[in-house]
Design an enzyme around this catalytic site. Structure first.
Site, short mmCIF file in Angstrom:
data_model
loop_
_atom_site.label_atom_id
_atom_site.label_comp_id
_atom_site.label_asym_id
_atom_site.label_seq_id
_atom_site.Cartn_x
_atom_site.Cartn_y
_atom_site.Cartn_z
CG ASP A 82 -40.61 -26.05 -85.49
OD1 ASP A 82 -39.61 -25.31 -85.34
OD2 ASP A 82 -40.53 -27.17 -86.03
CG ASN B 189 -34.84 -24.12 -77.76
OD1 ASN B 189 -36.02 -23.79 -77.55
ND2 ASN B 189 -34.49 -24.88 -78.78
#
Length: 248
Positions: free
Chosen positions: A26, A74
């Protein structure tokens, strides 16, 4: 599906190096934004961190390394970003598989492949076949992956089996469910690392992380290197894994 979860010990003292490390990579977007760069540049730099992480995992004797590459959520990102990420994935598959194979790393993908383009699916299948006999480490890339979706899929398969008379509801236990997950032949993670300071697991390996040790680091993924990996391993080794047993 073959395979079953390894029974957990009742208790354990300080652990050795983890057998399986999972990583939520991340911070690519924030890394790029802080430098006035496009988000895709953050993803490109993040791909370089993948190579460093693999090397570090091998150096620490890790047997399985699972990287959260692209979640089912996503797909909701902008078309431009998704297309850019898929282009990077194609580049990675073309550029890195030969090196993984040379270093004895087996490569596999978990997730819903039906949403990936046919050429990407072919590249994945070719890479898995090419590296299938490697035993030094297994690199698991989670693509189009969501843990809740994984559990729903397993539940549907089991429900159909019960409806068809192939098993009864009472036959379903924890090992049975584990056999119908994407990770059927993969041990549960011992350690999960998340970068960028966020402290959640974001629909990643929910079932498998029941007794996983978590390490959260403020380091953004493009800056994550061998020293960060070593620090996470050191933190893990300082823990006492009790698997539900009473503490001292």
């Amino acid at each position: 599906m073959p395979g079953a979860s390894v029974p957990l010990p009742v208790s354990a003292g300080p652990p050795e190096s983890p057998r399986h490390v999972a990583v939520i990579m991340d911070g690519n977007g924030r890394w790029a934004k802080s430098r006035g760069l496009p988000r895709l540049e953050g993803h490109r730099q993040g791909a370089e961190s993948v190579r460093r992480c693999i090397e570090a995992a091998i150096d620490h004797g890790v047997e399985y390394l699972t990287l959260f590459g692209f979640s089912s959520e996503n797909w909701k990102r902008s078309e431009a970003e998704v297309n850019g990420l898929m282009s990077l994935l194609r580049l990675y598959l073309r550029r890195e598989i030969a090196e993984l194979d040379k270093n004895g790393v087996r490569f596999i993908v978990i997730g819903d492949r039906s949403r990936l383009e046919p050429d990407i699916n072919k590249m994945i299948a070719d890479a898995e076949q090419r590296t299938a006999g490697n035993t030094r480490m297994t690199l698991v890339l989670a693509l189009s992956y969501g843990a809740r979706d994984e559990l729903v899929r397993a539940a549907r398969v089991l429900a159909r089996a019960v409806a068809a008379g192939e098993m009864t509801a009472d036959d379903i236990d924890e090992p049975t469910i584990s056999r119908y997950l994407y990770t059927a032949d993969i041990p549960d993670p011992d350690l999960l690392i998340r970068t960028s300071g966020e402290q959640r697991i974001s629909n990643f390996l929910l079932w498998q992380c029941a007794y996983t040790e978590f390490v959260f680091t403020d380091t953004l993924w493009p800056d994550f290197d061998e020293s960060d990996f070593a620090a996470a391993i050191s933190t893990y080794k300082g823990r006492e894994r009790r698997f539900g047993a009473a503490g001292v």
